[in-house]
Design a protein around this motif. Sequence first.
Motif, PDB file in Angstrom:
ATOM      1  N   SER A  52      52.777 123.999  54.253  1.00  0.00           N
ATOM      2  CA  SER A  52      54.405 123.968  54.263  1.00  0.00           C
ATOM      3  C   SER A  52      54.502 122.401  55.005  1.00  0.00           C
ATOM      4  CB  SER A  52      54.941 124.432  55.176  1.00  0.00           C
ATOM      5  OG  SER A  52      53.528 126.897  54.480  1.00  0.00           O
ATOM      6  N   PHE A  53      55.338 121.967  53.938  1.00  0.00           N
ATOM      7  CA  PHE A  53      56.210 121.327  54.196  1.00  0.00           C
ATOM      8  C   PHE A  53      57.684 121.623  54.690  1.00  0.00           C
ATOM      9  CE2 PHE A  53      53.254 119.431  51.750  1.00  0.00           C
ATOM     10  CZ  PHE A  53      52.719 118.050  52.106  1.00  0.00           C
ATOM     11  N   GLU A  54      58.593 121.022  54.724  1.00  0.00           N
ATOM     12  CA  GLU A  54      59.970 121.080  54.589  1.00  0.00           C
ATOM     13  C   GLU A  54      60.498 122.002  53.487  1.00  0.00           C
ATOM     14  OE1 GLU A  54      61.562 119.339  57.421  1.00  0.00           O
ATOM     15  OE2 GLU A  54      59.768 119.181  57.676  1.00  0.00           O
ATOM     16  N   ASP A  55      60.679 122.270  52.797  1.00  0.00           N
ATOM     17  CA  ASP A  55      61.277 123.201  51.842  1.00  0.00           C
ATOM     18  C   ASP A  55      60.634 124.543  52.189  1.00  0.00           C
ATOM     19  OD1 ASP A  55      58.070 123.606  50.743  1.00  0.00           O
ATOM     20  OD2 ASP A  55      59.110 122.637  48.716  1.00  0.00           O
ATOM     21  N   GLY A  56      59.209 124.629  53.453  1.00  0.00           N
ATOM     22  CA  GLY A  56      58.371 126.249  53.199  1.00  0.00           C
ATOM     23  C   GLY A  56      57.533 126.578  52.086  1.00  0.00           C
TER      24      GLY A  56
ATOM     25  N   ASP B 138      35.881 114.375  53.508  1.00  0.00           N
ATOM     26  CA  ASP B 138      35.469 114.618  54.345  1.00  0.00           C
ATOM     27  C   ASP B 138      35.853 115.961  54.459  1.00  0.00           C
ATOM     28  OD1 ASP B 138      34.938 115.364  57.012  1.00  0.00           O
ATOM     29  OD2 ASP B 138      36.112 113.258  57.574  1.00  0.00           O
ATOM     30  N   ARG B 139      35.340 117.207  54.735  1.00  0.00           N
ATOM     31  CA  ARG B 139      35.705 118.564  54.859  1.00  0.00           C
ATOM     32  C   ARG B 139      35.698 118.648  56.308  1.00  0.00           C
ATOM     33  NH1 ARG B 139      35.440 120.795  50.214  1.00  0.00           N
ATOM     34  NH2 ARG B 139      33.709 120.109  48.532  1.00  0.00           N
ATOM     35  N   ARG B 140      35.435 118.069  57.306  1.00  0.00           N
ATOM     36  CA  ARG B 140      35.779 118.561  59.237  1.00  0.00           C
ATOM     37  C   ARG B 140      37.328 118.115  59.106  1.00  0.00           C
ATOM     38  NH1 ARG B 140      35.322 118.464  63.899  1.00  0.00           N
ATOM     39  NH2 ARG B 140      35.316 116.752  65.299  1.00  0.00           N
ATOM     40  N   HIS B 141      38.029 117.260  57.787  1.00  0.00           N
ATOM     41  CA  HIS B 141      39.051 117.280  58.848  1.00  0.00           C
ATOM     42  C   HIS B 141      40.332 116.772  57.532  1.00  0.00           C
ATOM     43  CE1 HIS B 141      37.677 115.732  62.648  1.00  0.00           C
ATOM     44  NE2 HIS B 141      38.465 116.127  63.122  1.00  0.00           N
ATOM     45  N   PHE B 142      41.526 116.856  57.829  1.00  0.00           N
ATOM     46  CA  PHE B 142      42.052 117.307  56.409  1.00  0.00           C
ATOM     47  C   PHE B 142      42.875 115.795  56.589  1.00  0.00           C
ATOM     48  CE2 PHE B 142      46.700 118.651  55.477  1.00  0.00           C
ATOM     49  CZ  PHE B 142      46.435 118.729  54.037  1.00  0.00           C
ATOM     50  N   HIS B 143      43.756 115.650  55.824  1.00  0.00           N
ATOM     51  CA  HIS B 143      44.482 114.250  55.581  1.00  0.00           C
ATOM     52  C   HIS B 143      45.900 114.001  56.044  1.00  0.00           C
ATOM     53  CE1 HIS B 143      44.881 115.893  51.988  1.00  0.00           C
ATOM     54  NE2 HIS B 143      46.215 115.499  51.821  1.00  0.00           N
ATOM     55  N   HIS B 144      46.243 113.182  56.407  1.00  0.00           N
ATOM     56  CA  HIS B 144      47.856 113.523  57.117  1.00  0.00           C
ATOM     57  C   HIS B 144      49.105 113.027  56.279  1.00  0.00           C
ATOM     58  CE1 HIS B 144      45.352 113.766  60.664  1.00  0.00           C
ATOM     59  NE2 HIS B 144      44.273 112.163  60.725  1.00  0.00           N
ATOM     60  N   HIS B 145      50.303 113.401  56.652  1.00  0.00           N
ATOM     61  CA  HIS B 145      50.889 112.849  55.747  1.00  0.00           C
ATOM     62  C   HIS B 145      52.396 112.195  55.937  1.00  0.00           C
ATOM     63  CE1 HIS B 145      49.432 116.444  54.120  1.00  0.00           C
ATOM     64  NE2 HIS B 145      49.181 115.817  53.115  1.00  0.00           N
ATOM     65  N   LEU B 146      53.258 111.669  55.315  1.00  0.00           N
ATOM     66  CA  LEU B 146      54.262 111.274  55.113  1.00  0.00           C
ATOM     67  C   LEU B 146      55.093 111.816  54.079  1.00  0.00           C
ATOM     68  CD1 LEU B 146      53.321 107.230  55.166  1.00  0.00           C
ATOM     69  CD2 LEU B 146      52.989 108.163  56.742  1.00  0.00           C
ATOM     70  N   ILE B 147      56.332 112.072  55.274  1.00  0.00           N
ATOM     71  CA  ILE B 147      57.570 112.878  54.473  1.00  0.00           C
ATOM     72  C   ILE B 147      58.712 112.627  54.616  1.00  0.00           C
ATOM     73  CG2 ILE B 147      58.047 114.953  53.591  1.00  0.00           C
ATOM     74  CD1 ILE B 147      56.336 116.981  54.742  1.00  0.00           C
ATOM     75  N   CYS B 148      59.096 112.261  52.941  1.00  0.00           N
ATOM     76  CA  CYS B 148      60.120 111.351  53.073  1.00  0.00           C
ATOM     77  C   CYS B 148      61.339 112.698  53.243  1.00  0.00           C
ATOM     78  CB  CYS B 148      60.814 110.664  51.531  1.00  0.00           C
ATOM     79  SG  CYS B 148      62.399 109.643  51.879  1.00  0.00           S
ATOM     80  N   THR B 149      62.342 112.284  54.481  1.00  0.00           N
ATOM     81  CA  THR B 149      63.137 113.794  54.291  1.00  0.00           C
ATOM     82  C   THR B 149      64.779 113.595  53.212  1.00  0.00           C
ATOM     83  OG1 THR B 149      64.268 111.925  56.145  1.00  0.00           O
ATOM     84  CG2 THR B 149      62.628 113.691  56.427  1.00  0.00           C
ATOM     85  N   GLN B 150      64.412 112.101  52.568  1.00  0.00           N
ATOM     86  CA  GLN B 150      65.261 112.099  51.311  1.00  0.00           C
ATOM     87  C   GLN B 150      65.419 112.996  50.180  1.00  0.00           C
ATOM     88  OE1 GLN B 150      69.053 111.313  52.770  1.00  0.00           O
ATOM     89  NE2 GLN B 150      69.495 111.288  50.284  1.00  0.00           N
TER      90      GLN B 150
ATOM     91  N   LEU C  72      57.731 112.467  59.430  1.00  0.00           N
ATOM     92  CA  LEU C  72      59.109 112.930  58.796  1.00  0.00           C
ATOM     93  C   LEU C  72      59.853 111.261  58.505  1.00  0.00           C
ATOM     94  CD1 LEU C  72      59.743 115.996  60.084  1.00  0.00           C
ATOM     95  CD2 LEU C  72      58.308 115.123  58.102  1.00  0.00           C
ATOM     96  N   GLY C  73      60.412 110.839  57.407  1.00  0.00           N
ATOM     97  CA  GLY C  73      61.312 110.102  58.031  1.00  0.00           C
ATOM     98  C   GLY C  73      61.815 109.585  56.258  1.00  0.00           C
ATOM     99  N   LEU C  74      61.832 107.918  56.519  1.00  0.00           N
ATOM    100  CA  LEU C  74      63.257 107.724  54.826  1.00  0.00           C
ATOM    101  C   LEU C  74      61.724 106.741  54.354  1.00  0.00           C
ATOM    102  CD1 LEU C  74      66.062 106.929  55.621  1.00  0.00           C
ATOM    103  CD2 LEU C  74      65.497 108.910  54.267  1.00  0.00           C
ATOM    104  N   CYS C  75      61.269 107.101  52.980  1.00  0.00           N
ATOM    105  CA  CYS C  75      60.312 105.860  52.200  1.00  0.00           C
ATOM    106  C   CYS C  75      60.380 104.963  51.770  1.00  0.00           C
ATOM    107  CB  CYS C  75      59.606 107.017  50.940  1.00  0.00           C
ATOM    108  SG  CYS C  75      60.764 107.120  49.768  1.00  0.00           S
ATOM    109  N   ALA C  76      60.499 104.050  51.332  1.00  0.00           N
ATOM    110  CA  ALA C  76      60.304 102.468  51.076  1.00  0.00           C
ATOM    111  C   ALA C  76      61.682 102.579  50.095  1.00  0.00           C
ATOM    112  CB  ALA C  76      59.478 102.031  50.765  1.00  0.00           C
ATOM    113  N   ASP C  77      61.298 103.832  48.879  1.00  0.00           N
ATOM    114  CA  ASP C  77      62.979 103.561  47.878  1.00  0.00           C
ATOM    115  C   ASP C  77      64.028 103.704  48.780  1.00  0.00           C
ATOM    116  OD1 ASP C  77      60.618 102.764  46.132  1.00  0.00           O
ATOM    117  OD2 ASP C  77      60.366 104.627  45.361  1.00  0.00           O
ATOM    118  N   CYS C  78      63.849 104.953  49.296  1.00  0.00           N
ATOM    119  CA  CYS C  78      64.839 105.915  50.025  1.00  0.00           C
ATOM    120  C   CYS C  78      65.718 104.362  51.206  1.00  0.00           C
ATOM    121  CB  CYS C  78      64.841 106.724  50.514  1.00  0.00           C
ATOM    122  SG  CYS C  78      64.542 108.222  49.246  1.00  0.00           S
ATOM    123  N   GLN C  79      65.267 103.408  51.803  1.00  0.00           N
ATOM    124  CA  GLN C  79      65.772 102.909  52.875  1.00  0.00           C
ATOM    125  C   GLN C  79      66.209 101.622  51.850  1.00  0.00           C
ATOM    126  OE1 GLN C  79      62.121 101.564  55.626  1.00  0.00           O
ATOM    127  NE2 GLN C  79      61.418 103.024  54.634  1.00  0.00           N
TER     128      GLN C  79
END
Length: 157
Positions: free
Chosen positions: A78-82, A92-104, A139-146
Amino acid sequence: MDTNDEMIKIQNCMHDAGFKLTFQRQAIVKVLLDHHQEHLSAEEIYIELLKQSFSFGLATVYRTLDILTEMNLLTRVSFEDGIARYDLRTEDRRHFHHHLICTQCGKTVEIHQDLLIDVEKLVAHQYHFEVSDHRLTFLGLCADCQRKKALGDVSHR
């Protein structure tokens, strides 16, 4: 990623757990494999199936997603939109990957490096806790939104 190899792996895992990879389940897994770079919701998966002229119900999609999640072949996120979205665990089925989410703009980028190995070791040693998985979201701003923000700031001077 070879989708045929992944489909066979999933079929074998389901068989070992006492489940069949029915025609409907296979169609759902194929949508997940075809869209493995995205994080689709159950409704988005259902819409993709309708586009391909499949006529089984949304409840079948939810039941299949629940089974795959219980088997640790799929991760519910679940991301920011719920909205619950799903990510097929193909590497790799042991670990989930991580995410960068642009809040804009909502853009999501996956990080496949395991950034928390040392933290896991610390938790295991210091808290006597066996870690089975972890998730990290920035959570933050992607390069395009910056860039857009910087251009907007410049034009207001």
